[in-house]
Design a protein around this motif. Structure first.
Motif, PDB file in Angstrom:
ATOM      1  N   PHE A 289       0.857  -1.183   0.000  1.00 35.45           N
ATOM      2  CA  PHE A 289       0.000   0.000   0.000  1.00 35.45           C
ATOM      3  C   PHE A 289       0.893   1.232   0.000  1.00 35.45           C
ATOM      4  N   SER A 290       0.328   2.353  -0.405  1.00 33.23           N
ATOM      5  CA  SER A 290       1.123   3.581  -0.472  1.00 33.23           C
ATOM      6  C   SER A 290       0.879   4.496   0.732  1.00 33.23           C
ATOM      7  N   TRP A 291      -0.357   4.538   1.240  1.00 32.75           N
ATOM      8  CA  TRP A 291      -0.668   5.387   2.382  1.00 32.75           C
ATOM      9  C   TRP A 291      -2.043   5.037   2.932  1.00 32.75           C
ATOM     10  N   LEU A 292      -2.213   5.185   4.193  1.00 26.81           N
ATOM     11  CA  LEU A 292      -3.501   5.115   4.872  1.00 26.81           C
ATOM     12  C   LEU A 292      -4.344   3.902   4.472  1.00 26.81           C
ATOM     13  N   LEU A 293      -4.006   2.764   4.983  1.00 27.84           N
ATOM     14  CA  LEU A 293      -4.867   1.608   4.785  1.00 27.84           C
ATOM     15  C   LEU A 293      -6.232   1.878   5.414  1.00 27.84           C
ATOM     16  N   PRO A 294      -7.314   1.463   4.756  1.00 30.83           N
ATOM     17  CA  PRO A 294      -8.667   1.784   5.264  1.00 30.83           C
ATOM     18  C   PRO A 294      -8.941   1.154   6.634  1.00 30.83           C
ATOM     19  N   HIS A 295      -9.676   1.888   7.442  1.00 27.82           N
ATOM     20  CA  HIS A 295     -10.129   1.409   8.749  1.00 27.82           C
ATOM     21  C   HIS A 295     -11.655   1.436   8.764  1.00 27.82           C
ATOM     22  N   PRO A 296     -12.332   0.372   9.248  1.00 29.29           N
ATOM     23  CA  PRO A 296     -11.789  -0.838   9.884  1.00 29.29           C
ATOM     24  C   PRO A 296     -11.590  -2.001   8.920  1.00 29.29           C
ATOM     25  N   TRP A 297     -11.671  -1.728   7.602  1.00 27.67           N
ATOM     26  CA  TRP A 297     -11.550  -2.812   6.614  1.00 27.67           C
ATOM     27  C   TRP A 297     -10.272  -3.603   6.800  1.00 27.67           C
ATOM     28  N   THR A 298      -9.154  -2.930   6.982  1.00 34.56           N
ATOM     29  CA  THR A 298      -7.871  -3.626   7.076  1.00 34.56           C
ATOM     30  C   THR A 298      -7.844  -4.566   8.271  1.00 34.56           C
ATOM     31  N   GLN A 299      -8.250  -4.072   9.429  1.00 35.48           N
ATOM     32  CA  GLN A 299      -8.196  -4.884  10.637  1.00 35.48           C
ATOM     33  C   GLN A 299      -9.116  -6.100  10.531  1.00 35.48           C
ATOM     34  N   GLN A 300     -10.302  -5.914   9.982  1.00 36.96           N
ATOM     35  CA  GLN A 300     -11.242  -7.031   9.843  1.00 36.96           C
ATOM     36  C   GLN A 300     -10.724  -8.066   8.847  1.00 36.96           C
ATOM     37  N   THR A 301     -10.214  -7.584   7.710  1.00 36.38           N
ATOM     38  CA  THR A 301      -9.746  -8.503   6.676  1.00 36.38           C
ATOM     39  C   THR A 301      -8.532  -9.292   7.138  1.00 36.38           C
ATOM     40  N   VAL A 302      -7.570  -8.611   7.722  1.00 38.19           N
ATOM     41  CA  VAL A 302      -6.337  -9.281   8.146  1.00 38.19           C
ATOM     42  C   VAL A 302      -6.620 -10.293   9.252  1.00 38.19           C
ATOM     43  N   SER A 303      -7.424  -9.918  10.238  1.00 41.46           N
ATOM     44  CA  SER A 303      -7.688 -10.831  11.357  1.00 41.46           C
ATOM     45  C   SER A 303      -8.452 -12.069  10.880  1.00 41.46           C
ATOM     46  N   ARG A 304      -9.423 -11.902  10.002  1.00 37.51           N
ATOM     47  CA  ARG A 304     -10.161 -13.056   9.487  1.00 37.51           C
ATOM     48  C   ARG A 304      -9.253 -13.975   8.687  1.00 37.51           C
ATOM     49  N   PHE A 305      -8.421 -13.379   7.857  1.00 39.86           N
ATOM     50  CA  PHE A 305      -7.512 -14.178   7.038  1.00 39.86           C
ATOM     51  C   PHE A 305      -6.555 -14.974   7.910  1.00 39.86           C
ATOM     52  N   GLU A 306      -5.950 -14.322   8.883  1.00 44.95           N
ATOM     53  CA  GLU A 306      -4.962 -15.002   9.714  1.00 44.95           C
ATOM     54  C   GLU A 306      -5.603 -16.082  10.577  1.00 44.95           C
ATOM     55  N   GLU A 307      -6.816 -15.833  11.077  1.00 39.80           N
ATOM     56  CA  GLU A 307      -7.497 -16.825  11.895  1.00 39.80           C
ATOM     57  C   GLU A 307      -7.914 -18.044  11.075  1.00 39.80           C
ATOM     58  N   SER A 308      -8.332 -17.831   9.834  1.00 34.62           N
ATOM     59  CA  SER A 308      -8.847 -18.933   9.020  1.00 34.62           C
ATOM     60  C   SER A 308      -7.758 -19.725   8.309  1.00 34.62           C
ATOM     61  N   THR A 309      -6.589 -19.118   8.092  1.00 39.28           N
ATOM     62  CA  THR A 309      -5.539 -19.796   7.330  1.00 39.28           C
ATOM     63  C   THR A 309      -4.325 -20.190   8.165  1.00 39.28           C
ATOM     64  N   GLY A 310      -4.109 -19.505   9.281  1.00 37.47           N
ATOM     65  CA  GLY A 310      -2.894 -19.735  10.043  1.00 37.47           C
ATOM     66  C   GLY A 310      -1.700 -18.987   9.492  1.00 37.47           C
ATOM     67  N   ALA A 311      -1.847 -18.382   8.317  1.00 37.83           N
ATOM     68  CA  ALA A 311      -0.789 -17.576   7.713  1.00 37.83           C
ATOM     69  C   ALA A 311      -0.845 -16.162   8.290  1.00 37.83           C
ATOM     70  N   SER A 312       0.177 -15.371   7.984  1.00 34.72           N
ATOM     71  CA  SER A 312       0.211 -14.000   8.471  1.00 34.72           C
ATOM     72  C   SER A 312       0.224 -13.028   7.295  1.00 34.72           C
ATOM     73  N   VAL A 313      -0.116 -11.781   7.581  1.00 33.93           N
ATOM     74  CA  VAL A 313      -0.096 -10.725   6.574  1.00 33.93           C
ATOM     75  C   VAL A 313       1.000  -9.734   6.936  1.00 33.93           C
ATOM     76  N   SER A 314       1.870  -9.478   5.987  1.00 32.94           N
ATOM     77  CA  SER A 314       2.915  -8.468   6.167  1.00 32.94           C
ATOM     78  C   SER A 314       2.489  -7.205   5.432  1.00 32.94           C
ATOM     79  N   LEU A 315       2.410  -6.085   6.143  1.00 33.33           N
ATOM     80  CA  LEU A 315       1.981  -4.812   5.564  1.00 33.33           C
ATOM     81  C   LEU A 315       3.213  -4.042   5.103  1.00 33.33           C
ATOM     82  N   ILE A 316       3.280  -3.794   3.803  1.00 35.70           N
ATOM     83  CA  ILE A 316       4.480  -3.201   3.209  1.00 35.70           C
ATOM     84  C   ILE A 316       4.117  -1.870   2.542  1.00 35.70           C
ATOM     85  N   ARG A 317       4.599  -0.765   3.122  1.00 35.14           N
ATOM     86  CA  ARG A 317       4.347   0.534   2.530  1.00 35.14           C
ATOM     87  C   ARG A 317       5.393   0.820   1.459  1.00 35.14           C
TER      88      ARG A 317
END
Length: 283
Positions: free
Chosen positions: A94-122
């Motif tokens: 991402f370049s700036w300002l990840l959306p809230h609360p979309w980012t938190q909801q999406t990342v937490s659901r993904f990590e809980e359901s897959t066991g994988a992690s999300v790395s946020l790279i600006r």
């Protein structure tokens, strides 16, 4: 013997529930498909594992013995997969300002359901980072030219707002119409900005354009009263700068928010991430 994991999972589910219908619901398949899978397993083993003669499904003696070993195999496999999954990372650019609360909801659901992690790279240029395989998927605001072969998923639209220096005349007006932006010097982030001269027909474009190369340069140039800026409304909630004033912008077209990815990268993880991303955007 041609026994597959799907056979073992199907058998274990039926044995646990003592029901084909409940097992089919758990496995997200139809009951006829589940019955065929169990029949294939029994044919491959040349034994009868389940007794269907009564109203309730029961294990045969052979089935009960086989279940012990099948569950042990599945548990060992699940442990092995869990050990690997926590080391797997999906890189979100991402370049700036990840959306809230979309980012938190999406990342937490993904990590809980897959066991994988999300790395946020600006990065100043997420699409270029995607082309160079430095990230797996990127969040992009505004209109853009996607890399060749890339796939785009539109999430939602954001309203636009004007921003200017506290010493700018616009700060005293309190509002600005989209068609009147042409009369003001416009500061543009040429790399990842959501609004630029391309956003208007040629006869309505601002006469003076001040170019910057990233969000921080854009922010400080507007604060220095070199011109005004146009940003998604989310910037008003997230940007803290004492020299800036946000101004209501009327009749402006919305700014799209999208995810972009290459189809040959992390296919399974990206599909799971997109499922959660679209769900969170709809909430």
């Amino acid at each position: 013997m041609d026994v597959e994991l799907r056979h073992l999972r199907a058998f274990a589910s039926v044995a646990r529930h003592r029901s084909f219908s409940r097992a089919a619901e758990e496995l997200l398949i139809t009951q006829p498909a589940l019955s065929r899978t169990i029949a294939q397993l029994e044919d491959n083993l040349s034994v009868r594992l389940l007794d269907r003669s009564s109203r309730h499904v029961e294990l045969t003696d052979t089935g009960a013995e086989f279940l012990v070993h099948a569950e042990r195999v599945l548990a060992t496999l699940d442990q092995a997969l869990a050990a690997v999954r926590h080391r797997v990372t999906l890189r979100l650019g991402f370049s700036w300002l990840l959306p809230h609360p979309w980012t938190q909801q999406t990342v937490s659901r993904f990590e809980e359901s897959t066991g994988a992690s999300v790395s946020l790279i600006r990065t100043d240029d997420p699409l270029q980072a995607l082309r160079q395989r430095m990230v797996d998927i990127v969040l992009v605001r505004g209109d853009f030219d996607a890399p060749r072969g890339a796939r785009t998923v539109h999430l939602y639209d954001e309203a636009r707002i004007a921003v200017c220096s506290e010493s700018c005349d616009l700060a005293r007006l309190g509002h600005l119409d989209w068609t009147d932006v042409q009369y003001w010097p416009l500061v543009v982030n040429t790399v990842s900005g959501t609004t630029g001269p391309w956003s208007w027909p040629e006869d309505q474009r601002p006469a003076q354009i001040i170019e910057t190369a990233n969000y921080d340069e854009w922010l400080e140039t507007v604060a220095a009263n070199r011109g005004i800026g146009i940003v998604p409304e989310a910037a008003q909630r997230r940007t803290q700068h004492p020299a800036l004033r946000f101004i209501r912008l009327t009749n402006a077209p919305p700014s799209p928010v999208s995810l972009v990815h290459l189809p040959d990268t992390q296919r399974t993880l990206i599909r799971r991430f997109l499922d959660g991303a679209v769900l969170a955007a709809a909430e």
